[in-house]
Design a protein around this motif. Structure first.
Motif, PDB file in Angstrom:
ATOM      1  N   ASN A 205       0.849  -1.180   0.000  1.00 39.02           N
ATOM      2  CA  ASN A 205       0.000   0.000   0.000  1.00 39.02           C
ATOM      3  C   ASN A 205       0.892   1.241   0.000  1.00 39.02           C
ATOM      4  O   ASN A 205       1.884   1.277   0.726  1.00 39.02           O
ATOM      5  N   ARG A 206       0.574   2.246  -0.773  1.00 39.75           N
ATOM      6  CA  ARG A 206       1.444   3.424  -0.848  1.00 39.75           C
ATOM      7  C   ARG A 206       1.500   4.106   0.509  1.00 39.75           C
ATOM      8  O   ARG A 206       0.473   4.433   1.087  1.00 39.75           O
ATOM      9  N   PRO A 207       2.693   4.331   1.035  1.00 37.61           N
ATOM     10  CA  PRO A 207       2.790   4.823   2.412  1.00 37.61           C
ATOM     11  C   PRO A 207       2.599   6.331   2.542  1.00 37.61           C
ATOM     12  O   PRO A 207       2.924   7.105   1.640  1.00 37.61           O
ATOM     13  N   ALA A 208       2.072   6.712   3.712  1.00 34.33           N
ATOM     14  CA  ALA A 208       2.006   8.126   4.090  1.00 34.33           C
ATOM     15  C   ALA A 208       3.377   8.621   4.518  1.00 34.33           C
ATOM     16  O   ALA A 208       3.764   9.734   4.196  1.00 34.33           O
ATOM     17  N   ALA A 209       4.085   7.767   5.257  1.00 34.45           N
ATOM     18  CA  ALA A 209       5.336   8.216   5.859  1.00 34.45           C
ATOM     19  C   ALA A 209       6.247   7.046   6.168  1.00 34.45           C
ATOM     20  O   ALA A 209       5.812   5.897   6.237  1.00 34.45           O
ATOM     21  N   VAL A 210       7.503   7.396   6.338  1.00 26.11           N
ATOM     22  CA  VAL A 210       8.517   6.478   6.866  1.00 26.11           C
ATOM     23  C   VAL A 210       8.881   6.990   8.254  1.00 26.11           C
ATOM     24  O   VAL A 210       9.096   8.196   8.418  1.00 26.11           O
ATOM     25  N   ILE A 211       8.917   6.125   9.239  1.00 25.18           N
ATOM     26  CA  ILE A 211       9.368   6.533  10.571  1.00 25.18           C
ATOM     27  C   ILE A 211      10.642   5.777  10.906  1.00 25.18           C
ATOM     28  O   ILE A 211      10.716   4.558  10.753  1.00 25.18           O
ATOM     29  N   VAL A 212      11.661   6.531  11.336  1.00 25.74           N
ATOM     30  CA  VAL A 212      12.976   5.922  11.537  1.00 25.74           C
ATOM     31  C   VAL A 212      13.669   6.528  12.746  1.00 25.74           C
ATOM     32  O   VAL A 212      13.506   7.715  13.052  1.00 25.74           O
ATOM     33  N   ASP A 234      16.203  11.139   0.468  1.00 26.07           N
ATOM     34  CA  ASP A 234      16.010  11.394  -0.971  1.00 26.07           C
ATOM     35  C   ASP A 234      14.863  10.562  -1.521  1.00 26.07           C
ATOM     36  O   ASP A 234      14.013  11.049  -2.277  1.00 26.07           O
ATOM     37  N   LEU A 235      14.875   9.293  -1.137  1.00 26.55           N
ATOM     38  CA  LEU A 235      13.836   8.371  -1.604  1.00 26.55           C
ATOM     39  C   LEU A 235      12.450   8.877  -1.193  1.00 26.55           C
ATOM     40  O   LEU A 235      11.499   8.827  -1.967  1.00 26.55           O
ATOM     41  N   CYS A 236      12.333   9.391   0.027  1.00 25.47           N
ATOM     42  CA  CYS A 236      11.045   9.924   0.484  1.00 25.47           C
ATOM     43  C   CYS A 236      10.656  11.163  -0.303  1.00 25.47           C
ATOM     44  O   CYS A 236       9.508  11.316  -0.729  1.00 25.47           O
ATOM     45  N   THR A 237      11.610  12.059  -0.475  1.00 24.65           N
ATOM     46  CA  THR A 237      11.320  13.305  -1.179  1.00 24.65           C
ATOM     47  C   THR A 237      10.862  13.026  -2.603  1.00 24.65           C
ATOM     48  O   THR A 237       9.869  13.578  -3.077  1.00 24.65           O
ATOM     49  N   GLU A 238      11.589  12.124  -3.273  1.00 27.40           N
ATOM     50  CA  GLU A 238      11.254  11.851  -4.674  1.00 27.40           C
ATOM     51  C   GLU A 238       9.860  11.273  -4.841  1.00 27.40           C
ATOM     52  O   GLU A 238       9.219  11.460  -5.874  1.00 27.40           O
ATOM     53  N   ARG A 239       9.385  10.552  -3.828  1.00 29.85           N
ATOM     54  CA  ARG A 239       8.110   9.854  -3.981  1.00 29.85           C
ATOM     55  C   ARG A 239       6.982  10.473  -3.153  1.00 29.85           C
ATOM     56  O   ARG A 239       5.919   9.876  -3.003  1.00 29.85           O
ATOM     57  N   ILE A 241       6.706  10.956   0.060  1.00 30.52           N
ATOM     58  CA  ILE A 241       6.459  10.271   1.325  1.00 30.52           C
ATOM     59  C   ILE A 241       7.088  11.100   2.435  1.00 30.52           C
ATOM     60  O   ILE A 241       8.221  11.576   2.287  1.00 30.52           O
ATOM     61  N   LEU A 242       6.379  11.294   3.537  1.00 33.33           N
ATOM     62  CA  LEU A 242       6.923  12.102   4.626  1.00 33.33           C
ATOM     63  C   LEU A 242       7.948  11.297   5.424  1.00 33.33           C
ATOM     64  O   LEU A 242       7.768  10.103   5.654  1.00 33.33           O
ATOM     65  N   LEU A 243       9.001  11.975   5.839  1.00 27.47           N
ATOM     66  CA  LEU A 243      10.043  11.334   6.650  1.00 27.47           C
ATOM     67  C   LEU A 243       9.908  11.797   8.101  1.00 27.47           C
ATOM     68  O   LEU A 243      10.032  12.990   8.393  1.00 27.47           O
ATOM     69  N   ILE A 244       9.620  10.852   8.976  1.00 27.71           N
ATOM     70  CA  ILE A 244       9.542  11.131  10.410  1.00 27.71           C
ATOM     71  C   ILE A 244      10.795  10.577  11.077  1.00 27.71           C
ATOM     72  O   ILE A 244      11.061   9.374  10.988  1.00 27.71           O
ATOM     73  N   VAL A 245      11.574  11.437  11.729  1.00 32.31           N
ATOM     74  CA  VAL A 245      12.670  10.942  12.556  1.00 32.31           C
ATOM     75  C   VAL A 245      12.191  10.923  14.002  1.00 32.31           C
ATOM     76  O   VAL A 245      11.797  11.958  14.550  1.00 32.31           O
ATOM     77  N   ASP A 246      12.169   9.731  14.578  1.00 32.93           N
ATOM     78  CA  ASP A 246      11.799   9.597  15.982  1.00 32.93           C
ATOM     79  C   ASP A 246      13.073   9.813  16.801  1.00 32.93           C
ATOM     80  O   ASP A 246      13.920   8.932  16.910  1.00 32.93           O
ATOM     81  N   PRO A 268      14.275  16.236   8.371  1.00 33.03           N
ATOM     82  CA  PRO A 268      13.041  15.433   8.338  1.00 33.03           C
ATOM     83  C   PRO A 268      11.810  16.329   8.199  1.00 33.03           C
ATOM     84  O   PRO A 268      11.849  17.517   8.537  1.00 33.03           O
ATOM     85  N   ASP A 269      10.720  15.745   7.724  1.00 31.93           N
ATOM     86  CA  ASP A 269       9.464  16.487   7.667  1.00 31.93           C
ATOM     87  C   ASP A 269       8.856  16.632   9.054  1.00 31.93           C
ATOM     88  O   ASP A 269       8.259  17.651   9.369  1.00 31.93           O
TER      89      ASP A 269
END
Lengths: 425, 425, 425, 425
Positions: A205-212, A234-239, A241-246, A268-269
Motif C-alpha cells: 500500500n502506498r505509504p504516508a510516511a517512513v518513521i525511523v 532522498d527516496l522519500c522526497t522523490e516519492r 512520502i513524509l520522513l519522520i525521525v523519531d 526530516p518532515d
C-alpha cells in the motif's frame, strides 16, 4: 554482593503485593532507590550506584541537575503555573523563545512546535496522525527492530514481537523494511524498499510516511550510516512520502549534536522529541514539523498534561545552559570516543564480542546473549546500572548522562571491562 | 473587557508563529498566565481569573496547593529521585502504602496497581490491552459521546467524530451503545445492547470489555444513574465481559467519593485514573484491576515516565491529607448541591436551559449551543474560566477545584448567572 | 423410512473419505441424488423427493425446466460460446436486451448492469466496493441476522457468529443495526439508527452504504414491512448514504414481483442478484446500480466466470417466458397465501408455533428449535426436502419452486402439517 | 481490418448503454462472438479468431470440446441433477472417484477435497480462512505481482495497485515478499523473508500461511524455479507456516503436469483449483488440503453454486479422457517448447525483447510496454486473440488451449512473429 547489601525483602513487599507483574527494571535492579545526584543514585541502605542508563535517555543532564533544580524550585516557590492544558503561559513562551533561539534558528530549521502530551508514545501518535492527515494515506513504513512506543498507533510501527503481541488486536497499516546494516552489507541499500515502492504490482500500500530512528536504542544500538539516512531522505522526497525521525531517545544531544539527524545533513518532515527534552526527567514531549504541514484543526489532538509547565522551566534552563554553545556536543563526542576505545579493546580481546554506537549511546555486543545479561548483573553487584537491548538482549547498552565526569566514566568502564573479562574469559 | 485588558498581540506572537494550529484553549482564553494559587490564575498583566475548569479535572486540590507544594519542594531540595522508570523507590513505596491505606482498604478493593505512563490516554490503552489479553477477544463496547483519549487505541473507543477523523485510519474493534438517557427514557435500558449480545445472529463480535464513564465530562455532563451502572455491571458479569470504568476525569473525588462508581455500589474489573491522581497537576496515571487479571508479563506495557516520582510525592500527600477522613467528600457534595440550586433556578427562569451533574461536575445545558459559548465568553471577560462540553458544545461545564471556598463558589456562580441572564433574556 | 431405503453406506463412502467435513446439507439429507425434474428430485435408489428448498432459492423455475432446457441444449449443440470472460457475445446481448425489455423498462429502472462473477457473494463484494469507491467512506451498516455471503467482504456484513468466526481475522468496517421487528414492535423504528447517524458524538463512523434484505431468508424468514423499507430508503437519501438491496435470494420473483423491493415502492441505489437469475440453476450474478454510480474503471472488478454464456441463455429464456406478463407473480402470491393459510392453522392449533413470510418464502416458527429440526427430519423420511433457518434453526423455511403445481404444494403441506402435529402434539 | 469487418456500432450499443464501464476484454477485442470450437471463436459476422487466451486459462481443453460436450448434453437430456448445493449426487461421486483415481492417487497426494463455490477467488478465500483457522494466526505472506482474486480476502493478497485500490478499505493482514527473480538474481533467495521470520524484532506478524503461484500469469509470466519453490516449501515446513499453492490458472496441465508444483517435487499444504477444472469453461472450483487440516465445521464455508453438477460431469470426462495417461502432459511440454523456440528467435532478432514461460504459458516480454500492446492489437486484426500481462502490460502472454493442433499453433505464432517484426523493426 555481601549479605549486608541484600535487598531487604520485607521492605520491598508492597511492590510485590500491590504493584502489577508488568514491572520490569525493578526485577533487574532489586534495590529501593531514594535519592540521586548527577550520575549517581543512592538506595535506601545508602549504597551508591553509578548510572549508565540515565532513565533510558531521559536524564541526559544527570539526576537533579543543580542548574535546572534551582530554576524549578524557584518557579514552584513563586507559584508559577503548574498545569495549564494548552493555555498560554509565561513559562511556555519562554520555552518557545529559548527553543527557537538556541535550537531551531542556529540549525536553520523552520519547524512548527506541537505539545502533544508529555510522553514519547504520544508524540509518535501525533506524528503518525499528522502524516496520515496531510497525505490522506494510511500505510506507514517502519524498520526492523524499531521501537516507537506502546499505545496502539506507536505499537503498530514497533518491531518487538513480545510488545506487539500485547496489543491484543492485529497491528496493521505498517510494513517493516530492513534497517541499515540488516544484511551486514551483503545487499545493496534500499534494494527491496525502493523496488516495491515503484512497482505497481508489489502489493505494498502506498505509504504516508517512513518513521525511523537514526540509532535504534531499544533495538540494540543499531546505527544508521549518514549516507543511508541521506538516501532514505532522498527516496522519500522523490516519492512524496513524509520522513519522520523519531528522536525521542537519540535527540537532545545523545549522539552529540542536539538532533541525531544533524550529522547526516538531512531535514526530516516531522521530528518527535521526549525523554530528555524536559531536562530534569519531567514528562514532556514535542512534535516538530515543517511549517506547511501544520494542517491540524484546533484541539484535533490534545491531552491533559501537554502543558506541564515545570518541565517547560527545566527544559528552557537546559537549552539556555547547555545549548548556547557547542561545549556539550564536543564533550559528548569525546566521551563517546572514550567508551568506544574501551569497547574496541574488549572486542579485540574476547571472541564473540563486538561494538557499535555513536556519541554517548554505545553498545557492547555479545554473540551469546546470556553473556550480556551476566555482564549487567555483575555490574549491578558492583554498583553500576547498565541495561541490555536488542531482540535477544544481546547488547550491553551504555547511556550515561551527557554530564558524566571523565572520572565517573572511567570508573564505570572499568567495571564493564572487568565484568566482560570475567564472563568471557 | 476594557482596552487595558486587551491581550497584547506582540507578547503572544511566538505562540502564533511557532506553536502548532492544534492549540485550542488558548483561543478561548487569550491571556498569558503566569502564576496560580488555589482557585485562581493570574495573567502576566496581573489580572486574576477564578478557575471553574481546574485543568479539566486535573487540579481537584487547586493550583499549587500549599500542603502538596511543601512536600514537593522538600522532596526536590533533598535530591529525592525524580525519574526512575519503573524501578523501586522510596517515594513509590510510600505512594503505594498510602493508596492502599487511605483508598483501597477502606473500600474493600483488592486491586493490583499498574503505572502505565503518566497520561489518561495511556492508562486507557493499558486497560484495553489487558482486557484483550485476558479474554483473547478484540472487540470493545463503548458508549455514545464517550471520551477516552487521543492515541489510536483510546481514540477507537471515543465518540467525537472530529477527533476520530484525526486518526487517519479507520477506527475499528469498537462498537458504540447508547449511554444512559440517550433516548430520554423512552426506551428500556440495555434493550439493544443485551439483545445483540445474546443473539448469535446479531453480527456483533463478542466483546472483551465494556468501557464506561460514570459521568461523561467531555460528552456533555451526561450522568449515568446508579441503577443503570448496576445493570451494566450485572450484564457484564453474567456474560463474562470485563467492565472498565474510566475514572480519569470523574475519579479522585470529583463526584464526591474517591471513585465515581462508589455511589452505584459496583466494583469494576479495571479502573483507569489520571488527571488529579498526581495531586498537584503533575502527570501521573494508574491502572487498577482485580488481582486475578494481572496476567501482564514483565515489561509488556511500559513507558519512560511511568515513574514520575515528584507526582508520587504529591499524590501521597493528597491521599494522606484529603482522604484520611470523609471531609472532602462531604464538602464536595455540599458544594455540588450549591451549584445545582443555582442551575435549577436558572433552568426555571429561562426557557431552553436545563441542568445535570453530580458532585462538583455540573452542567448548564442550553438548547441553543451558541448560548453556552456566549456564557463562557462573557465569563472570561469577567475573570472566570469555564468551558463548554457536549457534541455541539451546548453545555457550560463547571469543574471547580474541590477545595474552592464557599465565597469563591458564590462569586463565580454570580458571574454565570449574570451571563446566562444576559444571553437568555 | 424402511430398511430398503436406508442409504447404502458403501456407496456414500467416497464422500466421507474424500470430501471435506465442511459439507452440510448432505448430512441432513443422507441420500445420493441422481435426476431431477420440476419440483422433484430422485435418488439413486429411485426414491422421489418433493423439493421445498429449491436450491436455497436458486431454482425458482424448478429443476431442469423444459423451456430452459431446450434453449440450453440447442445452444450447446450449436457450439454457442460457453466461456467468454467479459467479451461481447450474442448470448450476452440477447440477455441484456431481454432483461431491459422484460424487467428494467416495465419497472422504470434506469440501472447499469455489471457481471461480477457468478455467485451471490461476488455480487455483494462488487456492491460494497462500488459503494465505498463512490462515497470515499469505509463503513457499512448491516442488520441483525443478515446473511450476505462467505468471502471476507460479504462476511463482514453477515450476522451469524459461527460463520463470522470462520473468517480467522477480525471482521471490521460494518456495524449492525436492528432489523424491522427486532424488538417485537416495542421500540420505535430507527430510533437508534437515525440517532447515532445524526449525533456527531456517537462514535459511529459515517457509513458508505446500508445493505439490507427485504426478507431475511437465512436469518429466519424475517420480513421487513414496506413502511420500514420506505423509511430506511428516506433515511439513506436524506443523509447521502447508498442503499443496497441484496436480492440474491428474494429476487427473481420469490416474493411475487421480480424484485422483492417493488412492493415497498422504493428504488435502491444498488441491487444484487444471483441464485435464480441464471434460471436453470447455473451460476450467474448481476450487480445493478443507478447509472450515475457507474464509476468503475475497466477491469477494476473482474472474474473468470462472469461470462457464463449457458446461464445467459437460460436466464434470457426465463425472462422471456416467465416475465413478459404478470402470471408468475400472481401465481406466486396465490400459492404463498395457500402456505400461509396452512401455517396460520398450525399456529392456531399448536402452542409455541407461529408463522411469517411473503410470497413463496414462508416460515413456520417454533419456540423450541428442536421441534423445527424434528419436523424437517420427519419430512425427509416422508420424501420432502425442507430446511431450517434462523439463529437457532428455529424456523422451518419453505422455498418451493415458483412453478410448483397446486397438487404438489398440497402434498407437501400435508407432510409438514402431519410432521408438526406429530412433533407438537 | 477491412471496412466490412468493422464492428457494427449499432449492434454493440446495448453493451455500451446497459453494461457497466467495468467491462474490459470487450474493449481490446471489439467484436461480438457467437460460436466457438476447439481453438477458434467466430464472431457474428462470421470472422474466425484463433484463441491464444483460452478464457485466461479456463479452456485448457479448447472451446466446446466434443468429448466433454457429449457427456454434458447426455447428462442434461437425461435430467441429471443440475443444481444441488452440497448434497450428494451421483455426478459428484463420479467426479470424486475419477479425481482420486486419475489425479490424486497416481501422484500420491492424500488431500481432502472442498467445493468452495465455483470461482477462483472463492477457493482462495476458503484456503485463507482454513489456514487462519488451523493456525490461529491472521497474517498471510504473498508475493510481489501476485494475483489471487477480487473479493476482499483474495484481494488483500493480490499485488496490483489498481485492483487493490478498488477495495475501498485498507487491505491488511498480508505482507508481500519478493517473488523468485524479483531482483534479477542479484540478491540471495529468501534473504529478506527468512531473516524477518526469524527475527523477533522484525515487526512482521507471524504468518499463518504463504500463498504462491508457481508461475505468475497475471503478474507477467514470472516463473519460479523449482529450487526456489523447494526452498520456500522447506522454509514453511521448518517454521510451521502453511504453504498454499494457488493453481487456479497454472493447474489442470497448463505447465505440463496436472499440478504446476509437480516439477518442483513439493507437496503444498493447501491447493486451489478453478478455471479449467470444470473442463468445459463451466464454473467450478476445488480447495485441496492435507487430510489433517480438515478442521472445518459443517457449513462453516458455503455457497449456493458449489454443487454445479454439469461442471462435475465435464470435469470428470476431462479427467478420464485426458489424464489417464501422460499424453497431454508430453504434448503440452512439446508445444510449449515450440513457442519457446519462436520467442527465443524473436528475442535474438529484436532488441528489447525477451521471453520466459513454462509449458503452455509463455510470455514475450517487451522493454517498451506499448510494443506489447501493439503486437496484441495487430494480432487481433489478423484474427488472433492474445493478451498482455505484467504490472505495465509489457508481456504478450500466450495461453492457447492445450489441445491446439500443431498447425494452429504454427499459424498463430506466425502472426505473433509478424506483429513483433512490424512493431520492433
Amino acid at each position: 554482593m555481601t549479605v549486608l547489601e541484600q535487598p531487604d525483602i520485607s521492605r520491598t513487599s508492597i511492590f510485590e503485593t500491590l504493584e502489577s507483574e508488568v514491572r520490569s527494571y525493578s526485577r533487574s535492579w532489586p534495590a529501593v532507590f531514594e535519592t540521586a545526584s548527577g550520575s549517581w543514585l543512592r538506595d535506601e541502605n545508602g549504597k551508591d550506584y553509578l548510572d549508565f542508563f540515565a532513565g533510558a535517555g531521559a536524564l541526559n543532564y544527570g539526576h537533579n541537575n543543580p542548574v535546572l533544580k534551582t530554576a524549578l524550585v524557584d518557579y514552584i516557590m513563586n507559584d508559577g503555573i503548574t498545569h495549564s492544558l494548552d493555555m498560554h503561559t509565561v513559562a511556555k513562551r519562554e520555552l518557545l523563545e529559548s527553543f527557537e533561539r538556541t535550537i531551531l534558528e542556529p540549525r536553520g530549521l523552520d519547524y512548527k512546535v506541537q505539545f502533544p502530551g508529555p510522553t514519547g508514545t504520544n508524540t509518535v501518535e501525533a506524528a503518525l496522525k499528522l502524516a496520515r492527515k496531510v497525505t490522506g494515506r494510511e500505510s506507514i513504513i517502519n524498520f526492523t527492530n524499531a521501537f516507537h512506543g506502546m499505545t496502539l498507533g506507536a505499537l503498530s510501527v514497533t518491531g518487538n514481537s513480545m510488545k506487539r503481541a500485547g496489543a491484543g488486536v492485529p497491528l496493521v497499516h505498517a510494513t517493516p523494511m530492513p534497517f541499515d546494516g540488516y544484511f551486514d552489507g551483503s545487499t545493496e541499500d534500499f534494494h527491496w524498499f525502493s523496488r516495491v515502492l515503484d512497482d505497481s504490482g508489489s502489493g505494498l500500500n502506498r505509504p504516508a510516511a517512513v518513521i525511523v530512528e537514526t540509532v535504534q536504542g531499544e533495538g540494540g544500538v543499531n546505527v544508521a550510516r549518514p549516507e543511508w539516512l541521506r538516501a532514505l531522505a532522498d527516496l522519500c522526497t522523490e516519492r512524496g512520502i513524509l520522513l519522520i525521525v523519531d528522536d525521542v531517545q537519540m535527540g537532545c544531544g545523545r549522539t552529540g549534536p542536539f538532533f541525531s539527524f544533524e550529522a547526516a545533513g538531512i531535514t526530516p518532515d516531522i521530528v518527535t522529541l521526549s525523554k530528555s527534552i524536559g531536562g530534569y526527567g519531567l514528562p514532556l514531549a514535542l512534535t516538530l514539523f515543517r511549517r506547511e504541514l501544520d494542517v491540524w484543526g484546533p484541539g484535533e489532538h490534545n491531552g491533559t498534561f501537554r502543558g506541564n509547565n515545570p518541565a517547560f522551566v527545566t527544559a528552557r534552563a537546559a537549552f539556555d545552559h547547555y545549548w548556547s554553545d557547542d561545549r556539550l556536543e564536543r564533550d559528548t563526542l569525546r566521551k563517546g570516543e572514550r567508551i568506544r576505545q574501551t569497547f574496541m579493546n574488549l572486542a579485540t580481546m574476547f571472541d564473540g564480542v563486538s561494538t557499535r554506537g555513536r556519541g554517548l549511546v554505545q553498545g557492547l555486543v555479545f554473540d551469546d546473549p546470556s553473556d550480556a545479561q551476566k555482564v549487567c548483573a555483575f555490574a549491578f553487584e558492583e554498583g553500576l546500572l547498565a541495561e541490555t537491548a536488542g531482540p535477544s538482549d544481546e547488547v550491553v547498552k551504555l547511556l550515561p548522562p551527557l554530564t558524566i565526569t571523565d572520572d565517573e566514566l572511567e570508573y564505570g568502564l572499568n567495571i564493564i571491562a572487568e565484568a566482560t573479562a570475567k564472563v568471557c574469559a
